[in-house]
Design a protein around this motif. Structure first.
Motif, short mmCIF file in Angstrom:
data_model
loop_
_atom_site.label_atom_id
_atom_site.label_comp_id
_atom_site.label_asym_id
_atom_site.label_seq_id
_atom_site.Cartn_x
_atom_site.Cartn_y
_atom_site.Cartn_z
N ASN A 402 -37.61 -10.45 -49.35
CA ASN A 402 -37.06 -11.29 -48.29
C ASN A 402 -35.54 -11.20 -48.15
OD1 ASN A 402 -39.61 -12.37 -47.59
ND2 ASN A 402 -39.49 -13.74 -49.37
N ASN A 403 -34.86 -10.63 -49.12
CA ASN A 403 -33.41 -10.61 -49.01
C ASN A 403 -32.91 -9.18 -48.83
OD1 ASN A 403 -34.11 -10.00 -51.69
ND2 ASN A 403 -32.05 -10.51 -52.41
N TYR A 404 -32.16 -8.95 -47.75
CA TYR A 404 -31.59 -7.65 -47.46
C TYR A 404 -30.17 -7.59 -48.04
CZ TYR A 404 -30.00 -10.67 -43.64
OH TYR A 404 -29.50 -11.72 -42.91
N GLN A 405 -29.70 -6.37 -48.24
CA GLN A 405 -28.31 -6.19 -48.66
C GLN A 405 -27.38 -6.06 -47.46
OE1 GLN A 405 -30.86 -5.20 -50.83
NE2 GLN A 405 -29.93 -6.94 -51.87
N LEU A 406 -27.90 -5.53 -46.36
CA LEU A 406 -27.10 -5.32 -45.15
C LEU A 406 -27.93 -5.67 -43.93
CD1 LEU A 406 -25.62 -1.79 -45.93
CD2 LEU A 406 -24.31 -3.90 -45.88
N GLN A 407 -27.29 -6.33 -42.97
CA GLN A 407 -27.90 -6.55 -41.66
C GLN A 407 -26.84 -6.34 -40.59
OE1 GLN A 407 -28.54 -10.34 -39.69
NE2 GLN A 407 -30.75 -9.95 -39.71
N PHE A 408 -27.19 -5.54 -39.59
CA PHE A 408 -26.29 -5.32 -38.46
C PHE A 408 -27.01 -5.74 -37.18
CE2 PHE A 408 -25.66 -1.86 -41.53
CZ PHE A 408 -24.33 -2.05 -41.87
N GLU A 409 -26.25 -6.31 -36.27
CA GLU A 409 -26.76 -6.61 -34.94
C GLU A 409 -25.74 -6.16 -33.91
OE1 GLU A 409 -27.92 -10.35 -31.99
OE2 GLU A 409 -28.09 -10.62 -34.17
N LEU A 410 -26.14 -5.23 -33.07
CA LEU A 410 -25.27 -4.68 -32.04
C LEU A 410 -25.87 -5.00 -30.67
CD1 LEU A 410 -22.78 -2.88 -31.39
CD2 LEU A 410 -24.36 -0.94 -31.32
N ASN A 411 -25.12 -5.74 -29.86
CA ASN A 411 -25.53 -6.07 -28.50
C ASN A 411 -24.66 -5.29 -27.51
OD1 ASN A 411 -27.46 -7.98 -29.36
ND2 ASN A 411 -25.88 -9.53 -29.58
N THR A 412 -25.31 -4.62 -26.56
CA THR A 412 -24.59 -3.76 -25.62
C THR A 412 -25.03 -4.08 -24.20
OG1 THR A 412 -24.57 -1.98 -27.26
CG2 THR A 412 -24.07 -1.38 -24.98
N GLN A 413 -24.05 -4.24 -23.32
CA GLN A 413 -24.32 -4.41 -21.89
C GLN A 413 -23.61 -3.30 -21.12
OE1 GLN A 413 -24.39 -8.63 -20.37
NE2 GLN A 413 -23.28 -9.03 -22.28
N ASN A 414 -24.34 -2.66 -20.22
CA ASN A 414 -23.80 -1.58 -19.39
C ASN A 414 -23.97 -1.93 -17.92
OD1 ASN A 414 -24.71 -0.04 -22.02
ND2 ASN A 414 -23.23 1.28 -21.01
N LEU A 415 -22.98 -1.56 -17.13
CA LEU A 415 -23.05 -1.70 -15.67
C LEU A 415 -22.56 -0.40 -15.05
CD1 LEU A 415 -23.76 -3.72 -13.40
CD2 LEU A 415 -21.33 -4.30 -13.31
N ASP A 416 -23.40 0.20 -14.20
CA ASP A 416 -23.07 1.48 -13.58
C ASP A 416 -23.26 1.36 -12.07
OD1 ASP A 416 -22.77 3.34 -16.02
OD2 ASP A 416 -24.69 2.37 -16.36
N LEU A 417 -22.23 1.73 -11.32
CA LEU A 417 -22.26 1.76 -9.86
C LEU A 417 -21.97 3.19 -9.42
CD1 LEU A 417 -22.27 0.31 -7.06
CD2 LEU A 417 -19.81 -0.01 -7.38
N TYR A 418 -22.83 3.74 -8.56
CA TYR A 418 -22.62 5.13 -8.15
C TYR A 418 -22.95 5.31 -6.68
CZ TYR A 418 -27.71 5.65 -8.33
OH TYR A 418 -29.05 5.49 -8.11
N PHE A 419 -22.44 6.39 -6.10
CA PHE A 419 -22.74 6.75 -4.72
C PHE A 419 -22.88 8.26 -4.63
CE2 PHE A 419 -21.69 7.94 -0.35
CZ PHE A 419 -22.56 7.11 0.35
N GLU A 420 -24.04 8.71 -4.11
CA GLU A 420 -24.28 10.12 -3.87
C GLU A 420 -24.17 10.36 -2.37
OE1 GLU A 420 -28.13 10.86 -5.42
OE2 GLU A 420 -27.58 10.42 -7.50
N HIS A 421 -23.12 11.09 -1.97
CA HIS A 421 -22.92 11.24 -0.53
C HIS A 421 -23.88 12.26 0.07
CE1 HIS A 421 -20.93 15.18 -0.61
NE2 HIS A 421 -20.17 14.75 -1.62
N LYS A 422 -24.17 12.09 1.34
CA LYS A 422 -25.02 13.02 2.07
C LYS A 422 -24.38 14.40 2.06
CE LYS A 422 -27.14 13.62 6.64
NZ LYS A 422 -27.24 13.07 8.02
N PRO A 423 -25.18 15.48 1.96
CA PRO A 423 -24.59 16.83 1.97
C PRO A 423 -23.66 17.03 3.15
CG PRO A 423 -26.91 16.95 1.42
CD PRO A 423 -26.65 15.52 1.78
N LEU A 424 -22.46 17.49 2.84
CA LEU A 424 -21.45 17.78 3.85
C LEU A 424 -21.24 19.28 3.87
CD1 LEU A 424 -18.90 14.96 2.90
CD2 LEU A 424 -20.62 14.92 4.73
N GLY A 425 -21.90 19.95 4.80
CA GLY A 425 -21.87 21.39 4.79
C GLY A 425 -22.54 21.90 3.53
N ASN A 426 -21.79 22.61 2.73
CA ASN A 426 -22.32 23.15 1.47
C ASN A 426 -21.99 22.27 0.27
OD1 ASN A 426 -23.36 25.53 2.70
ND2 ASN A 426 -21.29 26.38 2.76
N PHE A 427 -21.47 21.07 0.50
CA PHE A 427 -21.05 20.20 -0.59
C PHE A 427 -22.05 19.08 -0.83
CE2 PHE A 427 -17.03 22.13 0.62
CZ PHE A 427 -16.40 22.31 -0.60
#
Length: 766
Positions: A402-427
């Motif tokens: 019941n007893n550990y020598q080490l305990q870690f707790e890592l909480n992570t929050q991510n936020l991602d905003l992106y935009f993929e534009h419509k093909p412009l010619g060959n781009f």
């Protein structure tokens, strides 16, 4: 001699390719037969050549470098009846393919995407279909060893971590279902908290990829991708079963999914369970190496009009036993154990997990939404939360379950905003903003401190394509702030609390190009920058890392490391002769790594060798090669080679724990169909791993192990079982039960690697 072999390989590669006379192409458009609207995202497959492409946003598709003659195309699109088209190619062929909506399609289909930049123009590889099926039940690290340039660093038989071109841990990013995996991955004994059963495909980007994927992508990126949600099948499912003889492991994975009547809502429920006993070398059983896993995931999707949204949640839970023989009482006992040919403690066939062991939980929640603007492109927003809990139970006097020598707790929050534009010619292009916030807590003995971390970034990637030529360029800026909270002397509870702060930022760029040569050859070259701020563990760690059987010490004065990666390659993907040859060179300044020493330290838990984080200017370079040839219709042979060199530029000394050269060959034979067994395929394979001779004398307490050669075999078949088709697989690893030790196994000091392993796999779809 090595360079002569490489030049010979390239010469043979080019000569065989130029011997063919194939310089034709197919251009086409996919449309709706009822109203003539184009269908972007349709799948077009050249059946005999096994080439697949997807129609662009304007409905166009193309295949280049085809041989003259008759070609058969299979065209499919969700909500439409598939069709087969035969075309005789003698030059440039241009055709229009019209698809008819299925009778169950009630409303007009609206396309909800644009062509996105999935992976950069770098050396990439993937596991899919049969290759992926032959890894079911194995860990992620073990699965990826089938790809040239990839290895795994191990801590005994139950912990395996991917290595790309000699780099691992904080230099290799893992994206699980589109979420950047964040756990206590700084240690080589911390296996990724992912369930490979979830994957429909695993992609690997080899080399620096920080512009697209963010800081820390110095060595490469691993993308674990489930299949997309199906809005048009009301209900379907899949069951996978795997059983292994070596550790008597059993694994079961189930998946069910479906959609509603209006095709606007889809769902998927997946779960897997593994239970393994003690692993066995060729001669003896490794005590306390059992493990178990229980995992599950849920995906919900909604789409209507130009809007789509998806909710994903997963839970990963594992308990891993650590080999008992790695815990030694005194320095003399430790040195004796290292020199001993086999451990003193021999295990038995058991599923029990005693001390020392790890107990790890990882939960993920992701919400992703996107909207398609007709004249502009697609915008998307993704939020994710991860909670990683790691408990380590050591073999110490007076301990209980019941007893550990080490305990870690890592909480992570991510936020991602992106935009993929419509093909412009060959781009085509994409730009976005990213943010990440982390908090780390610990309990028990000190190893790494409490900390808060904030990351922000902005990037822009643009790709230009015309005929046979593609050019990609990108730019990214990132800023990272970290604050630690710890005692000035971690081993003194009366010392004052300090809160040191760290600020890091850097701008990186990438430039890549690819060109389709005559006769079906494609060449590519990339110049990519990457960077990585030091992790909190590298700055402040001070204590016993149980699974490594070592005492690890950090350095608070470490700076961020910067990398410039140059890579080039040539590939061929059709015809009897296929292959890929790539070269890379990495200038890595202020490279941070864990250096083995000849020091030993005596603690209340025993004697341990000392490892220290240091910083040097390093250089990495190497070669990956894959060559396959169809001897005749039912017999194929393939060869793989990977070699990496790494050294400290200041004194030209070698870096430790760099993979030795690996060469493998596979002979594949397609067997005749039987009454109840179809698509029968038999592989014989052999792998040779050289001894790592590029080491510094006296840097480690034991010389690298000898070279070894392993043999294996794989058989797969589709078996008719009543009205069902059952996928069947039988594999043999280390077929002749050879004794060997691998240089990248942290426990090579104490025990041999695994002996013979027979694996049975079953797959059923319904």
């Amino acid at each position: 001699m090595r360079y002569l072999l490489i030049l010979s390989f390239l010469f043979i590669f080019t000569k065989l390719s130029l011997a063919q006379n194939c310089d034709f192409s197919i251009f086409g458009t996919v449309k709706d037969v009822t109203d003539g609207k184009v269908l972007p995202g349709a799948t077009i497959k050249l059946i005999k050549e096994n080439q697949v492409t997807v129609s662009e946003i304007d409905g166009h598709f193309h295949f280049y470098k085809l041989c003259a003659g008759n070609h058969i195309l299979e065209v499919s699109f969700v909500g439409y009846n598939s069709t087969i088209v035969s075309i005789d190619v003698r030059g440039k062929a241009d055709l229009t393919i019209s698809l008819e909506p299925t009778s169950s399609l009630l409303n007009t289909v609206k396309i909800l995407g644009t062509k996105s930049i999935e992976t950069p123009l770098q050396s990439t590889a993937k596991l899919k279909d049969r290759e992926l099926a032959l890894t079911r039940g194995e860990s992620l690290g073990e699965s990826l060893k089938k790809i040239p340039g990839l290895n795994s660093i191990q801590t005994g038989p139950s912990v395996s971590k991917p290595v790309i071109h000699g780099m691992h841990s904080n230099r290799v990013l893992i994206f699980n279902s589109g979420v950047r995996l964040e756990g206590q991955q700084w240690g080589s004994e911390h296996a990724p908290e992912v369930d490979p059963f979830l994957a429909n495909e695993i992609k690997v980007v080899k080399g620096a990829a920080s512009v697209q994927y963010g800081p820390d992508a110095v060595g490469g990126v691993i993308l674990i991708e489930p299949s997309t949600l199906n809005y048009y099948n009301k209900f379907e499912g899949e069951v996978d079963v795997a059983a292994m003889s070596n550790n008597q492991m059993g694994a079961l994975s189930t998946k069910i999914e479906g959609s509603n009547q209006s095709n606007t809502f889809a769902w998927r429920l997946q779960s897997s369970i593994k239970q393994a006993g003690n692993a066995k070398t060729a001669d003896y059983i490794l005590d306390n190496t059992a493990f178990r896993e229980l995992n599950g995931s849920l995906a919900l999707g909604y789409q209507k009009g130009h809007f789509s949204s998806e909710l994903f949640a997963s839970s990963f839970n594992t308990k891993l036993g650590i080999f008992t023989g790695s815990n030694i009482g005194s320095e003399s006992d430790l040195l004796a154990a290292i020199q001993r040919p086999r451990p003193d403690i021999i295990g038995d066939r058991s599923y029990e997990i005693g001390r020392p062991y790890q107990d790890v939980q990882h939960q993920t929640i992701k919400l992703k939404s996107s909207y398609l603007f007709d004249e502009l492109g697609k915008a998307g927003l993704q939020y994710s939360f991860q909670r990683n809990i790691r408990e380590e139970y050591s073999l110490v006097r007076g301990s209980n379950s019941n007893n550990y020598q080490l305990q870690f707790e890592l909480n992570t929050q991510n936020l991602d905003l992106y935009f993929e534009h419509k093909p412009l010619g060959n781009f085509t292009g994409k730009f976005g903003l990213t943010g990440m916030y982390q908090q780390n807590f610990y309990d028990g003995s000190y190893l790494i401190p409490f900390f808060d971390s904030y990351n922000t970034g902005a990037y822009w990637i643009e790709k230009w394509s015309k005929n046979r030529f593609e050019v990609e360029a990108g730019l990214r800026f990132d800023y990272k702030y970290m604050q630690a909270k710890l005692r000035n002397n971690p081993r003194d509870n009366n010392s004052p609390i300090i809160t040191p702060e760290f600020n890091f930022n850097q701008t990186v760029g990438t430039l890549g190009a690819s060109y389709l040569l005559k006769e079906g050859l494609k060449v590519h070259a990339t110049m990519a920058q990457a960077w990585r701020p030091p992790a909190i563990s590298e700055l402040f760690i001070d204590g016993i890392v149980q699974a490594q059987a070592a005492y690890v010490i950090g350095d608070r004065n470490l700076k961020e490391e910067s990398s410039l990666n140059l890579s080039t390659g040539i590939s061929k993907t059709s015809g009897k002769f296929t292959g890929d040859l790539s070269f890379y060179y990495d200038f890595n300044n202020d490279y941070i790594y864990l250096r083995p020493t000849q020091e030993f330290i005596l603690t209340t838990r025993g004697t341990y060798r000392v490892l220290r984080y240091v910083q040097v200017d390093a250089r990495f370079y190497g070669t990956d090669a894959f060559l396959a040839y169809q001897i005749y219709e039912k017999l194929n042979i393939s060869l793989k080679y990977s070699g990496v060199r790494a050294y400290n530029k200041a004194n030209n000394s070698f870096l430790e724990l760099i993979p030795a050269d690996r060469t493998s060959a596979t002979l594949s034979l397609k067997l005749p169909d039987l009454k109840l067994m179809r698509s029968n395929l038999l592989d014989f394979n052999v792998q040779h791993v050289a001894q790592q001779s590029r080491v510094n004398p006296g840097a480690e307490p034991l010389l690298p192990p000898a070279a070894y050669t392993l043999f294996g075999a794989d058989f797969t078949s589709n078996v008719k079982f009543g009205k069902q088709i059952l996928g069947f697989g039988l594999s043999a690893q280390n077929l002749f039960n050879k004794n060997y030790r691998d240089y990248l196994n942290n426990f090579r000091y104490f025990n041999d690697d695994l002996g013979r392993n027979i694996i049975v796999r079953l797959n059923m779809k319904f």
